[in-house]
Scaffold this motif. Structure first.
Motif, PDB file in Angstrom:
ATOM      1  N   GLN A  79       0.808  -1.222   0.000  1.00  0.00           N
ATOM      2  CA  GLN A  79       0.000   0.000   0.000  1.00  0.00           C
ATOM      3  C   GLN A  79       0.845   1.277   0.000  1.00  0.00           C
ATOM      4  OE1 GLN A  79      -1.051  -2.834   2.066  1.00  0.00           O
ATOM      5  NE2 GLN A  79      -2.081  -3.171   0.109  1.00  0.00           N
ATOM      6  N   ARG A  80       2.138   1.158  -0.059  1.00  0.00           N
ATOM      7  CA  ARG A  80       2.978   2.349  -0.125  1.00  0.00           C
ATOM      8  C   ARG A  80       2.737   3.090  -1.442  1.00  0.00           C
ATOM      9  NH1 ARG A  80       6.711   2.608   4.202  1.00  0.00           N
ATOM     10  NH2 ARG A  80       5.655   1.372   5.809  1.00  0.00           N
ATOM     11  N   PRO A  81       2.853   4.429  -1.449  1.00  0.00           N
ATOM     12  CA  PRO A  81       2.586   5.183  -2.679  1.00  0.00           C
ATOM     13  C   PRO A  81       3.410   4.718  -3.870  1.00  0.00           C
ATOM     14  CG  PRO A  81       2.712   6.668  -0.807  1.00  0.00           C
ATOM     15  CD  PRO A  81       3.114   5.321  -0.292  1.00  0.00           C
ATOM     16  N   TYR A  82       4.683   4.340  -3.638  1.00  0.00           N
ATOM     17  CA  TYR A  82       5.505   3.915  -4.770  1.00  0.00           C
ATOM     18  C   TYR A  82       5.039   2.580  -5.348  1.00  0.00           C
ATOM     19  CZ  TYR A  82       8.029   1.174  -1.163  1.00  0.00           C
ATOM     20  OH  TYR A  82       8.366   0.320  -0.142  1.00  0.00           O
ATOM     21  N   MET A  83       4.337   1.774  -4.550  1.00  0.00           N
ATOM     22  CA  MET A  83       3.761   0.525  -5.048  1.00  0.00           C
ATOM     23  C   MET A  83       2.429   0.804  -5.767  1.00  0.00           C
ATOM     24  SD  MET A  83       5.706  -2.178  -4.177  1.00  0.00           S
ATOM     25  CE  MET A  83       4.779  -3.652  -3.713  1.00  0.00           C
ATOM     26  N   LEU A  84       1.601   1.638  -5.166  1.00  0.00           N
ATOM     27  CA  LEU A  84       0.299   1.939  -5.760  1.00  0.00           C
ATOM     28  C   LEU A  84       0.443   2.699  -7.078  1.00  0.00           C
ATOM     29  CD1 LEU A  84      -1.661   3.024  -2.544  1.00  0.00           C
ATOM     30  CD2 LEU A  84      -1.845   0.845  -3.781  1.00  0.00           C
ATOM     31  N   GLY A  85       1.410   3.636  -7.129  1.00  0.00           N
ATOM     32  CA  GLY A  85       1.617   4.394  -8.359  1.00  0.00           C
ATOM     33  C   GLY A  85       1.999   3.493  -9.517  1.00  0.00           C
ATOM     34  N   MET A  86       2.920   2.555  -9.259  1.00  0.00           N
ATOM     35  CA  MET A  86       3.350   1.641 -10.311  1.00  0.00           C
ATOM     36  C   MET A  86       2.215   0.692 -10.683  1.00  0.00           C
ATOM     37  SD  MET A  86       6.020   1.214 -12.162  1.00  0.00           S
ATOM     38  CE  MET A  86       5.830   0.303 -13.696  1.00  0.00           C
ATOM     39  N   ALA A  87       1.483   0.207  -9.691  1.00  0.00           N
ATOM     40  CA  ALA A  87       0.367  -0.695  -9.966  1.00  0.00           C
ATOM     41  C   ALA A  87      -0.686  -0.004 -10.840  1.00  0.00           C
ATOM     42  CB  ALA A  87      -0.258  -1.166  -8.656  1.00  0.00           C
ATOM     43  N   LYS A  88      -1.002   1.241 -10.514  1.00  0.00           N
ATOM     44  CA  LYS A  88      -2.013   1.973 -11.272  1.00  0.00           C
ATOM     45  C   LYS A  88      -1.596   2.165 -12.722  1.00  0.00           C
ATOM     46  CE  LYS A  88      -4.817   6.182 -11.126  1.00  0.00           C
ATOM     47  NZ  LYS A  88      -5.145   7.414 -10.343  1.00  0.00           N
ATOM     48  N   LEU A  89      -0.348   2.555 -12.946  1.00  0.00           N
ATOM     49  CA  LEU A  89       0.135   2.768 -14.303  1.00  0.00           C
ATOM     50  C   LEU A  89       0.119   1.462 -15.099  1.00  0.00           C
ATOM     51  CD1 LEU A  89       1.382   4.689 -16.390  1.00  0.00           C
ATOM     52  CD2 LEU A  89       3.632   4.107 -15.466  1.00  0.00           C
ATOM     53  N   LEU A  90       0.537   0.381 -14.473  1.00  0.00           N
ATOM     54  CA  LEU A  90       0.566  -0.909 -15.167  1.00  0.00           C
ATOM     55  C   LEU A  90      -0.833  -1.383 -15.526  1.00  0.00           C
ATOM     56  CD1 LEU A  90       3.340  -2.612 -13.026  1.00  0.00           C
ATOM     57  CD2 LEU A  90       3.496  -2.139 -15.479  1.00  0.00           C
ATOM     58  N   VAL A  91      -1.765  -1.287 -14.577  1.00  0.00           N
ATOM     59  CA  VAL A  91      -3.142  -1.696 -14.849  1.00  0.00           C
ATOM     60  C   VAL A  91      -3.725  -0.862 -15.986  1.00  0.00           C
ATOM     61  CG1 VAL A  91      -5.483  -1.702 -13.906  1.00  0.00           C
ATOM     62  CG2 VAL A  91      -3.606  -2.652 -12.576  1.00  0.00           C
ATOM     63  N   ASN A  92      -3.430   0.429 -15.991  1.00  0.00           N
ATOM     64  CA  ASN A  92      -3.916   1.309 -17.064  1.00  0.00           C
ATOM     65  C   ASN A  92      -3.366   0.909 -18.432  1.00  0.00           C
ATOM     66  OD1 ASN A  92      -5.265   2.778 -15.140  1.00  0.00           O
ATOM     67  ND2 ASN A  92      -3.943   4.579 -15.256  1.00  0.00           N
ATOM     68  N   ASN A  93      -2.268   0.146 -18.415  1.00  0.00           N
ATOM     69  CA  ASN A  93      -1.628  -0.251 -19.664  1.00  0.00           C
ATOM     70  C   ASN A  93      -1.725  -1.752 -19.929  1.00  0.00           C
ATOM     71  OD1 ASN A  93       0.061   2.137 -21.058  1.00  0.00           O
ATOM     72  ND2 ASN A  93      -0.020   2.474 -18.840  1.00  0.00           N
ATOM     73  N   GLY A  94      -2.752  -2.381 -19.374  1.00  0.00           N
ATOM     74  CA  GLY A  94      -3.069  -3.743 -19.748  1.00  0.00           C
ATOM     75  C   GLY A  94      -2.411  -4.847 -18.952  1.00  0.00           C
ATOM     76  N   TYR A  95      -1.786  -4.510 -17.819  1.00  0.00           N
ATOM     77  CA  TYR A  95      -1.148  -5.514 -16.964  1.00  0.00           C
ATOM     78  C   TYR A  95      -2.051  -5.884 -15.791  1.00  0.00           C
ATOM     79  CZ  TYR A  95       3.573  -4.686 -18.929  1.00  0.00           C
ATOM     80  OH  TYR A  95       4.673  -4.589 -19.754  1.00  0.00           O
ATOM     81  N   ASP A  96      -2.037  -7.148 -15.410  1.00  0.00           N
ATOM     82  CA  ASP A  96      -2.419  -7.513 -14.056  1.00  0.00           C
ATOM     83  C   ASP A  96      -1.189  -7.305 -13.176  1.00  0.00           C
ATOM     84  OD1 ASP A  96      -4.959  -8.199 -14.831  1.00  0.00           O
ATOM     85  OD2 ASP A  96      -4.666 -10.366 -14.666  1.00  0.00           O
ATOM     86  N   VAL A  97      -1.413  -7.035 -11.902  1.00  0.00           N
ATOM     87  CA  VAL A  97      -0.311  -6.737 -10.991  1.00  0.00           C
ATOM     88  C   VAL A  97      -0.409  -7.603  -9.741  1.00  0.00           C
ATOM     89  CG1 VAL A  97       0.721  -4.985  -9.484  1.00  0.00           C
ATOM     90  CG2 VAL A  97      -0.028  -4.366 -11.795  1.00  0.00           C
ATOM     91  N   ALA A  98       0.699  -8.256  -9.405  1.00  0.00           N
ATOM     92  CA  ALA A  98       0.814  -8.996  -8.154  1.00  0.00           C
ATOM     93  C   ALA A  98       1.813  -8.250  -7.271  1.00  0.00           C
ATOM     94  CB  ALA A  98       1.291 -10.419  -8.417  1.00  0.00           C
ATOM     95  N   ALA A  99       1.309  -7.568  -6.261  1.00  0.00           N
ATOM     96  CA  ALA A  99       2.165  -6.804  -5.353  1.00  0.00           C
ATOM     97  C   ALA A  99       2.428  -7.647  -4.111  1.00  0.00           C
ATOM     98  CB  ALA A  99       1.512  -5.476  -4.978  1.00  0.00           C
ATOM     99  N   LEU A 100       3.657  -8.084  -3.957  1.00  0.00           N
ATOM    100  CA  LEU A 100       4.018  -8.965  -2.848  1.00  0.00           C
ATOM    101  C   LEU A 100       4.249  -8.177  -1.569  1.00  0.00           C
ATOM    102  CD1 LEU A 100       5.001 -11.720  -1.675  1.00  0.00           C
ATOM    103  CD2 LEU A 100       7.285 -11.118  -2.503  1.00  0.00           C
ATOM    104  N   ASN A 101       3.637  -8.638  -0.489  1.00  0.00           N
ATOM    105  CA  ASN A 101       4.009  -8.180   0.851  1.00  0.00           C
ATOM    106  C   ASN A 101       4.983  -9.219   1.400  1.00  0.00           C
ATOM    107  OD1 ASN A 101       1.871  -5.924   1.559  1.00  0.00           O
ATOM    108  ND2 ASN A 101       0.723  -7.588   0.615  1.00  0.00           N
ATOM    109  N   PHE A 102       6.219  -8.811   1.672  1.00  0.00           N
ATOM    110  CA  PHE A 102       7.168  -9.766   2.230  1.00  0.00           C
ATOM    111  C   PHE A 102       6.642 -10.319   3.552  1.00  0.00           C
ATOM    112  CE2 PHE A 102      10.222  -7.292  -0.437  1.00  0.00           C
ATOM    113  CZ  PHE A 102      10.696  -8.346  -1.205  1.00  0.00           C
TER     114      PHE A 102
END
Length: 325
Positions: A79-102
């Motif tokens: 949920q950090r901004p640097y994770m959400l920002g990248m996730a949003k851009l990728l989804v907008n460009n046709g990617y599914d996103v798996a954001a791992l919480n260690f």
């Protein structure tokens, strides 16, 4: 590969390393990212939580053809901004996103005495293999800070990397952990190491309640630096002799020459977390698959722009698209 001349130009106060770092971590907000948490059971009996974002958020969706795995930094989460920002851009460009919480970073304490560290690649390998078993035709990888170091180590240390993995981007990466620690110990970086210590001491205390035979109150009271924490917990919990042994073996610097997947390292020259070998110019020059970009400004993952997305996000997407054929 020759060093990339960066087009990134910071504006106004964002030319100051501390301002760009703190603003980006504490003030920036990213809205409109839907996340669906799924728990992945691991072979050793532990688990990690993955926050998924989909190009189609409906439960009856058709899976995208490409997916990106995102890895956060020390004491971060999906949920950090640097994770959400990248996730949003990728989804907008046709990617599914798996954001791992260690392990232990999702808000739920992990089950084992061990947790995660800068050079731990087993969970990354397990997750990449899981993604490869799904119907995606393309996998791209993205790591920030600690997550970037672990990702680079994964790419270079000898794992069998699925053919679906096409490219990787790593942002603000301490590829030399000892050099980064020495940088963080400087007086001007007291705010960062104090913040890390507060989080790490809290986690130590909580885990101590679960493993009283392995963790002692007197050790908790001794934790007054990042190195002490690594001596008293990170090293013994993960099979290292001590903190220095951990820094030596977990640093990705020694594996950079073995990377065979197109990989971008984006490290700002004024990053307060980085020093010395954290700018691996010779390694990039000697490896056709390693691309090193070093903007003058950006602080630690603070590549602000006037658009909705940060430069590190748009640059990483550009790199993915360029090398994903």
């Amino acid at each position: 590969m020759p060093i990339i001349q960066s087009p990134y130009k910071a504006i106004g106060l964002f030319k100051n390393a501390h301002f760009s770092t703190i603003y980006s971590a504490k003030i920036r907000r990213v809205h409109g990212v839907s996340q669906n948490r799924k728990r992945l059971e691991l072979p050793d009996g532990d688990f990690v939580d993955i926050d998924w974002s989909y190009t189609d958020s409906s439960l009856s969706r058709k899976r995208a053809s490409k997916v990106a795995l995102l890895l956060h930094g020390l004491e971060g989460d999906a949920q950090r901004p640097y994770m959400l920002g990248m996730a949003k851009l990728l989804v907008n460009n046709g990617y599914d996103v798996a954001a791992l919480n260690f392990r232990g970073c999702s808000g739920s304490q992990n089950r084992l005495y061990r947790s995660y560290h800068s050079g731990d690649t087993r969970d990354i390998s397990h997750l990449v293999n899981m993604l490869s078993s799904l119907s995606y035709s393309m996998i791209n990888l993205y790591g920030v800070s600690l997550g970037g170091n672990a990702l680079l180590k994964y790419l270079g240390e000898g794992h069998i990397i699925p053919n679906k993995v096409k490219a990787a981007a790593c942002i603000g990466v301490p590829v030399d952990l000892k050099a980064s620690l020495e940088q963080l110990e400087k007086r001007e970086n007291i705010i960062y190491r104090t913040s890390f210590l507060i989080h790490l001491r809290t986690k130590f205390r909580k885990k101590m309640n679960c493993f009283p035979k392995l963790m002692r109150l007197e050790d908790y009271r001794k934790i007054d630096s990042l190195k002490t924490f690594d001596d008293l917990y990170t090293a013994p919990a993960h099979g290292f002799e001590n903190a220095l042994d951990y820094y030596t073996k977990a640093s990705s610097y020694q594996y950079l020459n073995r990377i065979k997947i197109p990989t971008l390292i984006l490290n700002a020259k004024n990053d307060s977390f980085l020093h010395g070998n954290c700018y691996p110019t010779q390694e990039a020059k000697n490896n056709d698959d390693l691309f090193l970009e070093m903007p003058a400004h950006g602080g630690h993952v603070g590549f602000y722009t006037r658009s909705s997305f940060y430069y590190n996000e748009t640059r990483s997407l550009e790199f993915f698209e360029e090398h994903s054929s």
